[in-house]
Scaffold this active site. Sequence first.
Site, PDB file in Angstrom:
ATOM      1  N   ASN A  42       0.633  -1.477   0.501  1.00  0.00           N
ATOM      2  CA  ASN A  42      -0.500   0.188   0.291  1.00  0.00           C
ATOM      3  C   ASN A  42       1.076   1.084  -0.207  1.00  0.00           C
ATOM      4  O   ASN A  42       1.882   0.950   0.759  1.00  0.00           O
ATOM      5  CB  ASN A  42      -0.721  -0.319   0.973  1.00  0.00           C
ATOM      6  CG  ASN A  42      -0.749  -0.424   2.615  1.00  0.00           C
ATOM      7  OD1 ASN A  42       0.313  -0.700   2.238  1.00  0.00           O
ATOM      8  ND2 ASN A  42      -0.978   0.588   3.749  1.00  0.00           N
ATOM      9  N   ILE A  43       0.442   2.142  -0.882  1.00  0.00           N
ATOM     10  CA  ILE A  43       1.279   3.594  -0.907  1.00  0.00           C
ATOM     11  C   ILE A  43       0.605   4.423  -0.448  1.00  0.00           C
ATOM     12  O   ILE A  43      -0.771   5.348  -1.452  1.00  0.00           O
ATOM     13  CB  ILE A  43       1.372   3.766  -2.625  1.00  0.00           C
ATOM     14  CG1 ILE A  43       2.464   2.243  -2.389  1.00  0.00           C
ATOM     15  CG2 ILE A  43       2.885   4.545  -2.350  1.00  0.00           C
ATOM     16  CD1 ILE A  43       3.196   2.324  -4.413  1.00  0.00           C
ATOM     17  N   GLU A  44       0.348   5.396   0.786  1.00  0.00           N
ATOM     18  CA  GLU A  44      -0.537   7.016   1.344  1.00  0.00           C
ATOM     19  C   GLU A  44      -0.081   7.799  -0.015  1.00  0.00           C
ATOM     20  O   GLU A  44       1.065   7.624   0.245  1.00  0.00           O
ATOM     21  CB  GLU A  44      -0.299   6.010   2.916  1.00  0.00           C
ATOM     22  CG  GLU A  44      -0.940   4.487   3.323  1.00  0.00           C
ATOM     23  CD  GLU A  44      -1.315   4.713   4.374  1.00  0.00           C
ATOM     24  OE1 GLU A  44      -1.177   5.715   5.435  1.00  0.00           O
ATOM     25  OE2 GLU A  44      -2.160   4.296   4.779  1.00  0.00           O
ATOM     26  N   CYS A  53      -4.139   0.390  -2.418  1.00  0.00           N
ATOM     27  CA  CYS A  53      -3.966  -0.952  -1.551  1.00  0.00           C
ATOM     28  C   CYS A  53      -2.672  -1.279  -2.207  1.00  0.00           C
ATOM     29  O   CYS A  53      -2.391  -1.337  -3.501  1.00  0.00           O
ATOM     30  CB  CYS A  53      -4.771  -1.677  -2.163  1.00  0.00           C
ATOM     31  SG  CYS A  53      -6.654  -0.802  -0.766  1.00  0.00           S
ATOM     32  N   GLU A  55      -2.518  -4.768  -2.951  1.00  0.00           N
ATOM     33  CA  GLU A  55      -3.217  -5.691  -4.066  1.00  0.00           C
ATOM     34  C   GLU A  55      -3.571  -4.986  -5.387  1.00  0.00           C
ATOM     35  O   GLU A  55      -3.318  -5.394  -6.682  1.00  0.00           O
ATOM     36  CB  GLU A  55      -4.407  -6.245  -3.685  1.00  0.00           C
ATOM     37  CG  GLU A  55      -4.683  -6.790  -1.840  1.00  0.00           C
ATOM     38  CD  GLU A  55      -5.293  -5.952  -1.346  1.00  0.00           C
ATOM     39  OE1 GLU A  55      -4.935  -4.911  -0.737  1.00  0.00           O
ATOM     40  OE2 GLU A  55      -5.996  -6.303   0.243  1.00  0.00           O
ATOM     41  N   CYS A  93      -9.954  -3.242  -4.468  1.00  0.00           N
ATOM     42  CA  CYS A  93      -9.702  -4.503  -5.007  1.00  0.00           C
ATOM     43  C   CYS A  93     -10.054  -5.434  -5.668  1.00  0.00           C
ATOM     44  O   CYS A  93      -9.902  -6.185  -6.113  1.00  0.00           O
ATOM     45  CB  CYS A  93      -8.400  -4.358  -3.871  1.00  0.00           C
ATOM     46  SG  CYS A  93      -7.256  -3.508  -2.898  1.00  0.00           S
TER      47      CYS A  93
HETATM   48  N1  THU Z   1      -5.054  -1.619   2.658  1.00  0.00           N
HETATM   49  C1  THU Z   1      -4.999  -2.091   1.762  1.00  0.00           C
HETATM   50  O1  THU Z   1      -3.153  -1.558   1.184  1.00  0.00           O
HETATM   51  N2  THU Z   1      -5.518  -3.427   1.139  1.00  0.00           N
HETATM   52  C2  THU Z   1      -5.626  -3.357   1.828  1.00  0.00           C
HETATM   53  O2  THU Z   1      -6.521  -4.530   1.435  1.00  0.00           O
HETATM   54  C3  THU Z   1      -7.398  -2.805   3.138  1.00  0.00           C
HETATM   55  C4  THU Z   1      -6.631  -1.641   2.975  1.00  0.00           C
HETATM   56  C5  THU Z   1      -4.434  -0.089   3.161  1.00  0.00           C
HETATM   57  C6  THU Z   1      -5.061   0.873   2.364  1.00  0.00           C
HETATM   58  C7  THU Z   1      -4.745   1.925   3.357  1.00  0.00           C
HETATM   59  O3  THU Z   1      -2.922   2.778   2.847  1.00  0.00           O
HETATM   60  C8  THU Z   1      -4.709   1.272   4.720  1.00  0.00           C
HETATM   61  O4  THU Z   1      -4.431  -0.494   4.488  1.00  0.00           O
HETATM   62  C9  THU Z   1      -5.402   1.917   6.549  1.00  0.00           C
HETATM   63  O5  THU Z   1      -7.022   1.224   5.079  1.00  0.00           O
END
Ligand code: THU
Length: 134
Positions: A42-44, A53, A55, A93
């Site tokens: 995940n890259i915020e 996300c 995935e 996703c």
């Molecule tokens: N996130 C994912 O990368 N995959 C998931 O299936 C659920 C949520 C990430 C998004 C965000 O960066 C963090 O988790 C919190 O929601």
Amino acid sequence: MTDAELMAAAAAAREKSYSPYSHFRVGAALLTKQGKLYTGCNIENAAYSATVCAERTAFFKAVSEGEREFSALAIVGGKEGETAPFCAPCGVCRQVMTEFCSRDFKVLLGDPTHFEAYTLDMLLPFSFTDKDLS
Ligand code: THU
């Protein structure tokens, strides 16, 4: 590649997570039908909605390299410093998986030592697809 190896690859991908806002770290490992591996984290973003996300990072890396056929996806996540026993993929996703994968596409959920296999159909039944547009 075994399911356990795919889960280990997801755990390794999680190390790259950029999640300074939620402190929730996720890794994904996507296996093509040809046996090639694509990983993602995940890259915020400070503008939260620009976050992607793990995935979708893995899928978009793979699709942008020309891949179209996938056999399995492993997901490992949890708060910083711990691994959740189960990290479910978000709805967006699941929809992206639906675009590229068959209903029996395998999704491994759990932690690297205890995980279960689910089908995409279990995760997103009655999904909207290209057939609905025709
Ligand atoms: N996130 C994912 O990368 N995959 C998931 O299936 C659920 C949520 C990430 C998004 C965000 O960066 C963090 O988790 C919190 O929601």
